[in-house]
Scaffold this motif. Sequence first.
Motif, PDB file in Angstrom:
ATOM      1  N   SER A 364       0.828  -1.206   0.000  1.00  0.00           N
ATOM      2  CA  SER A 364       0.000   0.000   0.000  1.00  0.00           C
ATOM      3  C   SER A 364       0.865   1.261   0.000  1.00  0.00           C
ATOM      4  O   SER A 364       0.380   2.355  -0.279  1.00  0.00           O
ATOM      5  CB  SER A 364      -0.934   0.001   1.218  1.00  0.00           C
ATOM      6  N   HIS A 365       2.164   1.107   0.314  1.00  0.00           N
ATOM      7  CA  HIS A 365       3.100   2.231   0.294  1.00  0.00           C
ATOM      8  C   HIS A 365       4.190   2.007  -0.764  1.00  0.00           C
ATOM      9  O   HIS A 365       5.276   2.584  -0.656  1.00  0.00           O
ATOM     10  CB  HIS A 365       3.752   2.398   1.666  1.00  0.00           C
ATOM     11  N   ALA A 366       3.896   1.188  -1.769  1.00  0.00           N
ATOM     12  CA  ALA A 366       4.910   0.812  -2.756  1.00  0.00           C
ATOM     13  C   ALA A 366       5.517   2.026  -3.457  1.00  0.00           C
ATOM     14  O   ALA A 366       6.735   2.109  -3.618  1.00  0.00           O
ATOM     15  CB  ALA A 366       4.315  -0.155  -3.774  1.00  0.00           C
ATOM     16  N   GLU A 367       4.701   2.968  -3.893  1.00  0.00           N
ATOM     17  CA  GLU A 367       5.219   4.118  -4.618  1.00  0.00           C
ATOM     18  C   GLU A 367       6.166   4.943  -3.746  1.00  0.00           C
ATOM     19  O   GLU A 367       7.207   5.415  -4.210  1.00  0.00           O
ATOM     20  CB  GLU A 367       4.057   4.986  -5.123  1.00  0.00           C
ATOM     21  N   GLU A 368       5.799   5.123  -2.490  1.00  0.00           N
ATOM     22  CA  GLU A 368       6.669   5.869  -1.572  1.00  0.00           C
ATOM     23  C   GLU A 368       8.000   5.145  -1.367  1.00  0.00           C
ATOM     24  O   GLU A 368       9.065   5.777  -1.305  1.00  0.00           O
ATOM     25  CB  GLU A 368       5.963   6.045  -0.228  1.00  0.00           C
ATOM     26  N   GLY A 376      17.795   7.567  -2.657  1.00  0.00           N
ATOM     27  CA  GLY A 376      18.873   7.178  -1.757  1.00  0.00           C
ATOM     28  C   GLY A 376      18.509   7.222  -0.293  1.00  0.00           C
ATOM     29  O   GLY A 376      19.364   7.029   0.577  1.00  0.00           O
ATOM     30  N   ALA A 377      17.249   7.514   0.013  1.00  0.00           N
ATOM     31  CA  ALA A 377      16.815   7.574   1.409  1.00  0.00           C
ATOM     32  C   ALA A 377      16.714   6.193   2.031  1.00  0.00           C
ATOM     33  O   ALA A 377      16.780   6.043   3.249  1.00  0.00           O
ATOM     34  CB  ALA A 377      15.473   8.294   1.507  1.00  0.00           C
ATOM     35  N   ILE A 378      16.508   5.172   1.203  1.00  0.00           N
ATOM     36  CA  ILE A 378      16.484   3.777   1.669  1.00  0.00           C
ATOM     37  C   ILE A 378      17.565   3.021   0.926  1.00  0.00           C
ATOM     38  O   ILE A 378      17.579   2.988  -0.306  1.00  0.00           O
ATOM     39  CB  ILE A 378      15.122   3.115   1.417  1.00  0.00           C
ATOM     40  N   ARG A 379      18.475   2.433   1.658  1.00  0.00           N
ATOM     41  CA  ARG A 379      19.536   1.630   1.048  1.00  0.00           C
ATOM     42  C   ARG A 379      19.565   0.197   1.568  1.00  0.00           C
ATOM     43  O   ARG A 379      20.228  -0.644   0.999  1.00  0.00           O
ATOM     44  CB  ARG A 379      20.899   2.291   1.290  1.00  0.00           C
ATOM     45  N   HIS A 380      18.892  -0.058   2.666  1.00  0.00           N
ATOM     46  CA  HIS A 380      18.904  -1.383   3.274  1.00  0.00           C
ATOM     47  C   HIS A 380      17.468  -1.857   3.478  1.00  0.00           C
ATOM     48  O   HIS A 380      16.623  -1.083   3.911  1.00  0.00           O
ATOM     49  CB  HIS A 380      19.591  -1.373   4.646  1.00  0.00           C
ATOM     50  N   ARG A 431      10.597  -2.869  -9.357  1.00  0.00           N
ATOM     51  CA  ARG A 431      11.442  -1.803  -9.913  1.00  0.00           C
ATOM     52  C   ARG A 431      12.665  -1.516  -9.055  1.00  0.00           C
ATOM     53  O   ARG A 431      13.571  -0.811  -9.471  1.00  0.00           O
ATOM     54  CB  ARG A 431      10.616  -0.530 -10.070  1.00  0.00           C
ATOM     55  N   LEU A 432      12.707  -2.072  -7.849  1.00  0.00           N
ATOM     56  CA  LEU A 432      13.873  -1.858  -7.006  1.00  0.00           C
ATOM     57  C   LEU A 432      15.115  -2.490  -7.619  1.00  0.00           C
ATOM     58  O   LEU A 432      16.226  -2.200  -7.205  1.00  0.00           O
ATOM     59  CB  LEU A 432      13.646  -2.458  -5.617  1.00  0.00           C
ATOM     60  N   GLY A 433      14.929  -3.370  -8.593  1.00  0.00           N
ATOM     61  CA  GLY A 433      16.076  -4.009  -9.231  1.00  0.00           C
ATOM     62  C   GLY A 433      16.920  -3.040 -10.035  1.00  0.00           C
ATOM     63  O   GLY A 433      18.081  -3.288 -10.289  1.00  0.00           O
TER      64      GLY A 433
END
Length: 516
Positions: A364-368, A376-380, A431-433
């Motif tokens: 439900s928060h996929a786009e965010e 670059g706010a999320i790397r792990h 798309r994270l790939g």
Amino acid sequence: MDEMMFCYQCEQAANCTACTGKAGVCGKSAETADAQDKLTGALIGFATLLLDIGRPIQPPQALLLTEGLFTTITNVDFDPQTVAQLTDKVWKAKQEAFASASPAPAPVSDYDMQKLWQEPDPDRKSLCSFVLFGLRGMAAYSYHARVLGYTDGEIDLFFCTALRAIAQERDKDKLFQLVEDTGRMAYRVMAELDKANTGAFGDPEPVEVPLTIEKGPFIVISGHDLYDAKCLLEQTEGKGINVYTHSEMLPAHGYPELKKRFPHLKGNFGTAWQNQQREFEDIPAPVLFTTNCIMPLRPSYADRVFTTSVVSYPGVTHIGEDRDFSPVIAKALELGGYPEDTLIPGMNGGSVVTTGFAHHAVLSHAEEIVQAVHEGAIRHFFLIGGCDGAPPPPPPLQPGHRLWQVYGPSGRQGAGHGRPALVRRGGPLARLGTSGGHRAGVRRHCPAAHRRGAGAGNRRRLVGQGQDGLHHGVHLPDAAHCPACAGSGVHGGDPGHHCPLGRGVFSEEQRCGGVE
């Protein structure tokens, strides 16, 4: 040295090789291990006969197969007598199937599990073991779905096909294909359980769960089975008894239908399953185990432990198929609970824990999430799943490095309580790939060889989806011999080698099963 037992299905295995003495590291006796081997051999014979007969697998037959496999998972059944009784049920069902067959097939004897444990070809032994342990985990998930009314005939047929192959198939290429098929079917079983749980109790929602035990009578329920939880909550309504989850039952709080209907589902007691012997010391309440993980009991609380479903322990009151929890309720009223509100802190302190982050909540928060990765706010990503304890922290990662994911089949999110959104092919997070012009791959540290075993096959399924770099937890059981590696267990692996059992591509500094 003569072996009194042989068991290497979980990460607890002695020296990460096998338990071979009077008892396993889990506390299972050699007598119980032998009874479980006989049960497994009887299940293989039963499955083979059903295939030879050629009729569709009937629901009672499928239930017996899943119940038998589930029983052999680590930390489920410590009582050799109840295991033997279940073996007798398998033999009786086998005789009935044979008697009703027309034309009559050739008789099928039980499989001798020593043939597998003493298999001279390490490749075949490993492949068959991977399939067997995967089937055991799948059986647990299938069993939970089945008690909620969800069944799948193709899954039932696969159990039989795979069990027969363990005894009969010698072609290692076909066995390797079977490992992959087990992974695909494990994914399907988890989807079936997800559908069963959400169909009955709604999509899990993120929620904070109190760790304070309110004064007065209470019951602690442990394990994975939401059906058992529902039955207990129904029977304790209006009796002045609160119910607290323990360990793998924590995700029950995330299901809106349970929380809305049962306000006396108050919070969570204790931390991880492996701490139960200390945390249950002199507990003024009964503890109900619905599935794994029960550990050898200590005298200070043994008189207040109850089991149900496939769980059994010598000398402990067992609640049968009718799920009449009256003895548990009576014990709760007798013991009375704590005289004052009592905080049982979490593993890292605090007075609350969170749960409910299943795939629906994440997607439900996929786009965010995708946007945060691109920026670059999320790397792990740490997707916690297994119950075998925390892995060591990953090395520092800089922008552009691979993402990390800790993945396992159950644990704090719980078995089947929402398939990991990051591993769903074609999903919004696929798309994270390719993030920010580089490949932001997903790396897992599996808290490994969880006693539910489905990880063996399901992790292979993840590799089939192009998700490599997988680690089977902190330690790798010796069962995970890789046919393409130079060695077995935690040894071997040529630089650049892509392990076909799903352990990824390895650099000069890495080896199959190693931990960086």
